[in-house]
Design a protein around this motif. Structure first.
Motif, PDB file in Angstrom:
ATOM      1  N   ARG A  74       0.847  -1.128   0.067  1.00  5.55           N
ATOM      2  CA  ARG A  74      -0.019   0.147  -0.002  1.00  5.55           C
ATOM      3  C   ARG A  74       0.972   1.216   0.080  1.00  5.55           C
ATOM      4  O   ARG A  74       0.556   2.175   0.681  1.00  5.55           O
ATOM      5  N   SER A  75       1.762   1.342  -0.840  1.00  6.51           N
ATOM      6  CA  SER A  75       2.839   2.411  -0.741  1.00  6.51           C
ATOM      7  C   SER A  75       2.228   3.536  -1.358  1.00  6.51           C
ATOM      8  O   SER A  75       2.735   4.700  -1.195  1.00  6.51           O
ATOM      9  N   ASP A  98      -0.846   4.697  -0.539  1.00  4.41           N
ATOM     10  CA  ASP A  98      -2.009   4.876   0.378  1.00  4.41           C
ATOM     11  C   ASP A  98      -1.522   5.767   1.635  1.00  4.41           C
ATOM     12  O   ASP A  98      -0.726   5.343   2.612  1.00  4.41           O
ATOM     13  N   ASP A 122      -2.944   6.716   4.200  1.00  2.83           N
ATOM     14  CA  ASP A 122      -3.395   6.177   5.485  1.00  2.83           C
ATOM     15  C   ASP A 122      -2.947   5.056   6.164  1.00  2.83           C
ATOM     16  O   ASP A 122      -3.423   4.146   7.015  1.00  2.83           O
ATOM     17  N   ALA A 123      -2.163   4.105   5.219  1.00  8.23           N
ATOM     18  CA  ALA A 123      -1.673   2.846   5.639  1.00  8.23           C
ATOM     19  C   ALA A 123      -0.858   2.705   6.865  1.00  8.23           C
ATOM     20  O   ALA A 123       0.004   3.670   7.234  1.00  8.23           O
ATOM     21  N   GLY A 152       2.767   2.741   3.062  1.00  9.65           N
ATOM     22  CA  GLY A 152       2.093   4.089   2.706  1.00  9.65           C
ATOM     23  C   GLY A 152       3.205   5.197   2.201  1.00  9.65           C
ATOM     24  O   GLY A 152       4.196   4.841   1.711  1.00  9.65           O
ATOM     25  N   GLU A 156      -2.154  -6.784  -0.282  1.00  9.61           N
ATOM     26  CA  GLU A 156      -2.256  -5.722   0.375  1.00  9.61           C
ATOM     27  C   GLU A 156      -3.772  -5.527   0.722  1.00  9.61           C
ATOM     28  O   GLU A 156      -4.264  -4.937   2.008  1.00  9.61           O
ATOM     29  N   LYS A 157      -4.425  -6.506   0.269  1.00  6.27           N
ATOM     30  CA  LYS A 157      -6.247  -6.429   0.976  1.00  6.27           C
ATOM     31  C   LYS A 157      -6.249  -7.629   1.942  1.00  6.27           C
ATOM     32  O   LYS A 157      -6.472  -7.163   3.313  1.00  6.27           O
ATOM     33  N   ARG A 211      -3.455  -8.955   3.656  1.00  2.28           N
ATOM     34  CA  ARG A 211      -2.517  -9.162   4.657  1.00  2.28           C
ATOM     35  C   ARG A 211      -1.759 -10.370   4.971  1.00  2.28           C
ATOM     36  O   ARG A 211      -1.217 -10.604   6.159  1.00  2.28           O
TER      37      ARG A 211
END
Length: 662
Positions: free
Chosen positions: A183-184, A186, A188-189, A193, A275-276, A278
């Protein structure tokens, strides 16, 4: 540039000496005449003119010379300029074959050889270099052939409850891993992030994979909105610090082709699941890959510049007066946050020292009359590991046994009474009386360093039992920065320092005996075990502003995906051969008396091959191994000595900095 004749004629030399006798300077130990030049800001101390000193610095640190990096036109212009100054002073060429120069080769990082770079998977279309794949510039150059596996993002991060390697055996495999973190894109990760952690770094991925036994890495860009699938550029600067694994980047299209050949889901599906859900799920592809990075040393030629002021006989003893004239060149600067190359002018480091050598040569040649000869040397490739001075010591152009002392000028352009330090006074008992006596009438205060500083060109002479003096006017926030410019040089202060060493050289030049070499106490040396870049990083923290790790000269710069090695808590007690060679391992230049290395049986010129579980291929692998160890541990060290491998048990001791925190 004036033409340079290879050797002065005997008639011209006779005229030069006759003129010198007519202008013999007053004894500076009892008189300190000052002269104000046409510029009121430049106050000179006879027989040195601040304007002359500054003129050398201005040229050497000019844009025309582009930072004087070995192997560039800029440093060649500098060499010709120095030789012309020596010739104008009436000195004799003291290089090879009657010239002013001593030429040698140095390794300046690595370069990509398209003829040998190969990435091959049986039954797959061979990818095109720079289109489908590219070796990463910090790749280990070794060829590897191994099974291929997919390992997510190549991250093991307990604090984020993420492990791409859980219950998966990676030993002996080449791994395909995503670049960055989950989630690079995102903001809010919780993990990854837009504010990446250290786990996103190429360095960390390589270290983690190597510790688990992987044989290589293939990096692939994850899908990120608005971003092209660009390959990482092969940079000469990034290639100076090889990691311990063969590494390359492949395009998403080529990675998908390999996954399809193996009957596995495509990258987009794998990334979405990672990413979904994990839940990292590494797997073997059932394919074998052969990776030859095609990275080879980039060798360049550079030159020391040498000139002789003869003594009263052809075989007279010699005093060496030296300083390095190279610097870092035109490179990116991480402290500025820019990846654009900038000229690092190197006015203080070390146009100032070079100017000191030139001005002393001019004055001493004009005066003449010394019993001993003075050998003036402008060294190249000091910033790359003291390579110019090492080459001279190993391949002297004079009989080395004639050399009785060495004076080294490195960073003498920021004179201040509270920062002037003179190293080497304990290397000869005569220095302890001589230096203070001549400094007093000049009203020069200085600090005497009791321990050996091994990070400049006097070091090789000291190891050959030659006493030395090494003045330095202090480190500062411009150290190894583009802001080290000529306008910050204190030329007036430099003439005071030159007046002091002029007196020192005249007395050393007429001594009947001595100075007498005395080994210094090396136990407190903060720089042992460190490559020169790490020495400089530590030293820079003593200046006005601490220098960040990225400011080191041979480190990849302005790259947020490269991690610099942290300072170890332990040391073995060696001086490594920082120049290195192409043989695996780390060559021990010198073992410190009383150190852990000596207690464990390590000797000078041993080659360290392994520390604990870490295979040592170069100085950076050595630093990497030390960072995992703690004071008081005993570690197994494998060395090669006289063609045989020996296994030694070495007790580890804390670094001076670590002891001070305890």
């Amino acid at each position: 540039m004036p033409s340079i004749r290879p050797r002065l004629t005997p008639i011209l030399w006779t005229i030069t000496l006759a003129a010198a006798a007519a202008v013999h300077a007053d004894n500076l130990a009892t008189s300190r005449p000052a002269v104000t030049t046409s510029n009121p800001a430049l106050v000179s101390v006879a027989p040195f003119l601040a304007e002359d000193f500054l003129s050398h610095v201005k040229y050497l640190a000019s844009e025309e010379l582009t930072g004087r990096l070995p192997g560039t036109p800029g440093i060649e212009k500098a060499a010709e300029y120095i030789a012309a100054q020596f010739a104008a002073a009436g000195l004799q060429p003291a290089g090879e074959d009657g010239t002013w120069f001593q030429t040698f080769e140095v390794r300046r990082g690595h370069e990509l050889d398209p003829e040998t770079a190969r990435l091959t998977v049986p039954d797959a279309t061979e990818p095109v270099l720079r289109k489908d794949w590219i070796p990463l510039p910090f790749s280990d150059p070794d060829r590897v052939a191994a099974p291929l596996a997919f390992a997510g993002f190549g991250i093991r991060a307990e604090q984020y409850d993420w492990d791409d390697f859980e219950e998966f055996e990676v030993t002996g495999k080449v791994l395909i891993v995503f670049r960055y973190e989950p989630r690079s894109a995102d903001p809010d990760a919780a993990f990854g992030g837009q504010e990446p952690s250290r786990h996103s770094l190429f360095t960390r991925k390589a270290r983690t994979a190597a510790r688990l036994g992987a044989k290589g890495l293939l990096i692939v860009n994850p899908l990120r909105d608005g971003e092209e699938d660009e390959l990482y550029p092969f940079s000469e600067w990034s290639a100076q610090r090889p990691l311990n694994l063969p590494m390359a980047q492949i395009t998403r299209a080529y990675a998908d082709a390999l996954l399809k050949q193996a009957g596995k889901p495509d990258l987009a599906t794998l990334q979405e699941k990672l990413e979904k859900d994990r839940e990292p799920q590494p797997f073997d592809l059932g394919l074998t890959i052969e990776l030859h990075p095609g990275i080879r040393p980039q060798m360049v030629k550079t030159r020391n510049v040498l000139a002789l002021l003869p003594g009263k006989s052809d075989d007279a003893e010699l005093i060496v007066v030296g300083g390095h004239y190279d610097h870092l060149g035109e490179i990116p600067n991480a402290r500025s946050g820019s990846s654009e190359p900038q000229i690092h002018f190197g006015a203080d480091d070390n146009a100032s020292g070079t100017a000191a050598v030139i001005e002393l040569a001019k004055v001493l040649a004009r005066e003449g009359g010394l019993r001993r000869g003075i050998l003036f040397i402008a060294f190249s490739a000091e910033e790359m590991g003291l390579l110019g001075s090492r080459h001279f010591v190993d391949h002297p152009t004079v009989e080395f046994e004639r050399i009785r002392a060495m004076i080294n000028f490195d960073m003498v352009g920021r004179f201040a009474q509270d920062k002037l330090t003179i190293f080497g006074i304990p290397s000869a008992p005569e220095f302890g009386e001589l230096v203070p006596r001549l400094a007093e009438p000049l009203e020069i205060n200085f600090r005497t360093a009791q321990s050996l500083s091994g990070n400049s060109d006097h070091a090789g002479f000291y190891r050959r039992n030659v006493p030395y003096l090494f003045p330095i006017t202090g480190l500062h926030s411009d150290y190894h920065q583009p802001t080290d410019t000529w306008d910050k040089i204190d030329a007036s202060g430099a003439t005071r320092l030159l007046a002091l060493f002029h007196g020192i050289l005249r007395e050393l030049g007429d001594l009947e005996n001595g100075p007498t070499f005395t080994a210094q106490d090396t136990r407190a040396r903060p720089e042992e075990d460190l490559p020169r870049p790490a020495i400089e990083e530590q030293a820079a923290t003593n200046g006005d502003t601490p220098a960040p790790a990225e400011a080191r000269p041979d480190a990849p710069r302005a790259d947020p995906e490269i991690e610099m090695p942290s300072r170890p808590q332990v040391r073995l007690g060696i001086m490594p051969d920082v120049a290195g060679d192409e043989e695996p391992g780390l060559l021990v230049e010198m073992v410190t008396p009383g150190s852990a290395a000596q207690k464990g049986g390590i000797r000078d010129r041993d080659r360290i091959l392994k520390i604990g579980t870490h295979e040592i291929k170069n100085i950076y692998g050595y630093m990497e191994a030390l960072r995992d160890l703690r004071p008081g541990d005993k570690v197994t060290v494998v060395v090669r000595r006289d063609g045989q491998e020996l296994t030694l048990e070495v007790p580890l001791e804390a670094t001076p900095a670590e002891r001070s925190r305890q």
